[in-house]
Design an enzyme around this catalytic site. Structure first.
Site, mmCIF file in Angstrom:
data_model
loop_
_atom_site.group_PDB
_atom_site.id
_atom_site.type_symbol
_atom_site.label_atom_id
_atom_site.label_comp_id
_atom_site.label_asym_id
_atom_site.label_seq_id
_atom_site.Cartn_x
_atom_site.Cartn_y
_atom_site.Cartn_z
ATOM 1 N N PRO A 10 0.790 -1.234 0.000
ATOM 2 C CA PRO A 10 0.000 0.000 0.000
ATOM 3 C C PRO A 10 0.823 1.287 0.000
ATOM 4 C CG PRO A 10 -0.128 -1.126 2.128
ATOM 5 C CD PRO A 10 0.510 -2.074 1.166
ATOM 6 N N ASN A 11 0.323 2.225 -0.763
ATOM 7 C CA ASN A 11 0.858 3.592 -0.875
ATOM 8 C C ASN A 11 2.150 3.689 -1.686
ATOM 9 O OD1 ASN A 11 -1.202 4.824 0.826
ATOM 10 N ND2 ASN A 11 -0.234 3.712 2.500
ATOM 11 N N ARG A 18 5.130 10.897 -2.644
ATOM 12 C CA ARG A 18 4.842 10.580 -1.240
ATOM 13 C C ARG A 18 6.093 10.786 -0.380
ATOM 14 N NH1 ARG A 18 4.763 4.499 1.208
ATOM 15 N NH2 ARG A 18 4.105 5.111 3.289
ATOM 16 N N TYR A 23 11.259 8.723 1.003
ATOM 17 C CA TYR A 23 11.185 7.637 0.018
ATOM 18 C C TYR A 23 11.827 7.984 -1.329
ATOM 19 C CZ TYR A 23 7.956 5.719 3.456
ATOM 20 O OH TYR A 23 7.406 5.243 4.621
ATOM 21 N N ASN A 74 8.121 -5.469 -1.081
ATOM 22 C CA ASN A 74 8.007 -4.371 -0.131
ATOM 23 C C ASN A 74 6.554 -4.347 0.348
ATOM 24 O OD1 ASN A 74 7.831 -2.057 1.360
ATOM 25 N ND2 ASN A 74 9.010 -0.794 -0.084
ATOM 26 N N ALA A 77 3.250 -0.807 4.901
ATOM 27 C CA ALA A 77 2.752 -0.805 6.285
ATOM 28 C C ALA A 77 2.274 -2.177 6.755
ATOM 29 C CB ALA A 77 1.630 0.219 6.418
ATOM 30 N N HIS A 80 4.171 -4.481 9.323
ATOM 31 C CA HIS A 80 4.111 -4.340 10.776
ATOM 32 C C HIS A 80 2.815 -4.876 11.369
ATOM 33 C CE1 HIS A 80 7.332 -1.744 9.488
ATOM 34 N NE2 HIS A 80 6.486 -0.900 8.905
ATOM 35 N N GLU A 98 12.321 -9.421 1.785
ATOM 36 C CA GLU A 98 11.587 -8.221 2.206
ATOM 37 C C GLU A 98 12.469 -6.998 1.982
ATOM 38 O OE1 GLU A 98 9.687 -8.458 6.181
ATOM 39 O OE2 GLU A 98 10.496 -6.450 6.521
ATOM 40 N N HIS A 100 12.691 -2.644 2.158
ATOM 41 C CA HIS A 100 12.157 -1.337 2.548
ATOM 42 C C HIS A 100 13.080 -0.251 2.044
ATOM 43 C CE1 HIS A 100 9.222 -3.244 5.082
ATOM 44 N NE2 HIS A 100 10.173 -4.016 5.546
ATOM 45 N N SER A 102 13.169 2.886 3.203
ATOM 46 C CA SER A 102 13.688 3.593 4.375
ATOM 47 C C SER A 102 14.252 2.593 5.376
ATOM 48 C CB SER A 102 12.562 4.407 5.025
ATOM 49 O OG SER A 102 11.563 3.531 5.548
ATOM 50 N N ARG A 107 13.233 4.626 12.553
ATOM 51 C CA ARG A 107 12.065 5.510 12.495
ATOM 52 C C ARG A 107 11.185 5.281 13.735
ATOM 53 N NH1 ARG A 107 9.362 4.937 6.798
ATOM 54 N NH2 ARG A 107 8.268 6.779 7.590
ATOM 55 N N ARG A 111 7.669 0.661 13.505
ATOM 56 C CA ARG A 111 8.172 0.187 12.198
ATOM 57 C C ARG A 111 9.327 -0.803 12.340
ATOM 58 N NH1 ARG A 111 5.637 3.534 8.394
ATOM 59 N NH2 ARG A 111 5.233 5.590 9.252
HETATM 60 C C1 DQA Z 1 8.274 1.105 3.818
HETATM 61 C C2 DQA Z 1 8.375 1.281 5.330
HETATM 62 C C3 DQA Z 1 7.033 1.068 6.001
HETATM 63 O O1 DQA Z 1 7.141 1.253 7.417
HETATM 64 C C4 DQA Z 1 6.027 2.064 5.472
HETATM 65 O O2 DQA Z 1 4.751 1.798 6.029
HETATM 66 C C5 DQA Z 1 5.953 2.094 3.985
HETATM 67 C C6 DQA Z 1 7.189 1.975 3.210
HETATM 68 C C7 DQA Z 1 9.591 1.451 3.101
HETATM 69 O O3 DQA Z 1 9.737 1.069 1.945
HETATM 70 O O4 DQA Z 1 10.457 2.128 3.682
HETATM 71 O O5 DQA Z 1 4.904 2.298 3.405
HETATM 72 O O6 DQA Z 1 7.982 -0.259 3.544
#
Ligand code: DQA
Length: 148
Positions: A10-11, A18, A23, A74, A77, A80, A98, A100, A102, A107, A111
């Site tokens: 998501p997102n 964003r 990111y 990836n 969210a 978590h 997996e 990420h 960031s 953070r 997270r």
């Molecule tokens: C993320 C880190 C997650 O905590 C966050 O919710 C994201 C992006 C990352 O790529 O750093 O949406 O997965």
């Protein structure tokens, strides 16, 4: 032809606009194209899929079983929160890395906990878009050379 699947949660469809200070400015489309070009240098193919919906990601993991040498994931969210995604990864034979963008360990404290990492082959966090490429490299370079 060997294949990798790149899965984004998501997102991540909003990458580029964003929170770019966290990111970066690359769009998901650009990242997917870069990884596709990279795996093609090994004569592999890349399928890419993004969804904002947990169930769609679960469907994709289930359907991917047996089709791919590995999955670059990836989960955003859902990393978590999602026992369901963890169970889906456990249910398939395909190894998952997996990723990420960031550093989730630097953070907010919520997270730093990944429900998925214990059932993944490995986790890459904090290296930006290079993280996707390193995950791809891990699959490409540990290839046993069989099949195709
Ligand atoms: C993320 C880190 C997650 O905590 C966050 O919710 C994201 C992006 C990352 O790529 O750093 O949406 O997965």
């Amino acid at each position: 032809m060997k294949r990798l699947l790149m899965l984004n949660g998501p997102n991540l469809n909003m990458l580029g606009q964003r929170e770019p200070h966290i990111y970066g400015f690359d769009t998901l489309q650009t990242i997917e194209e870069d990884i596709r070009t990279y795996v093609q240098t090994y004569n592999w193919e890349l399928d890419a899929y993004q969804s904002n919906h947990e169930g769609h990601l679960i469907d994709k993991l289930q359907q991917s079983n047996g089709k791919y040498e590995g999955i670059i994931f990836n989960p955003a969210a859902y990393t978590h929160t999602s026992v369901a995604l963890r169970d889906a990864i456990s249910a398939i034979d395909t190894p998952v890395i997996e990723v990420h963008l960031s550093n989730v360990h630097a953070r907010e404290s919520f997270r730093s906990k990944s429900l998925l990492a214990p059932v993944c082959k490995g986790q890459i966090s904090g290296l930006g878009v290079v993280g996707y490429k390193l995950a791809a490299q891990a699959f490409l370079e540990t290839d046993d050379g069989e099949g195709g």
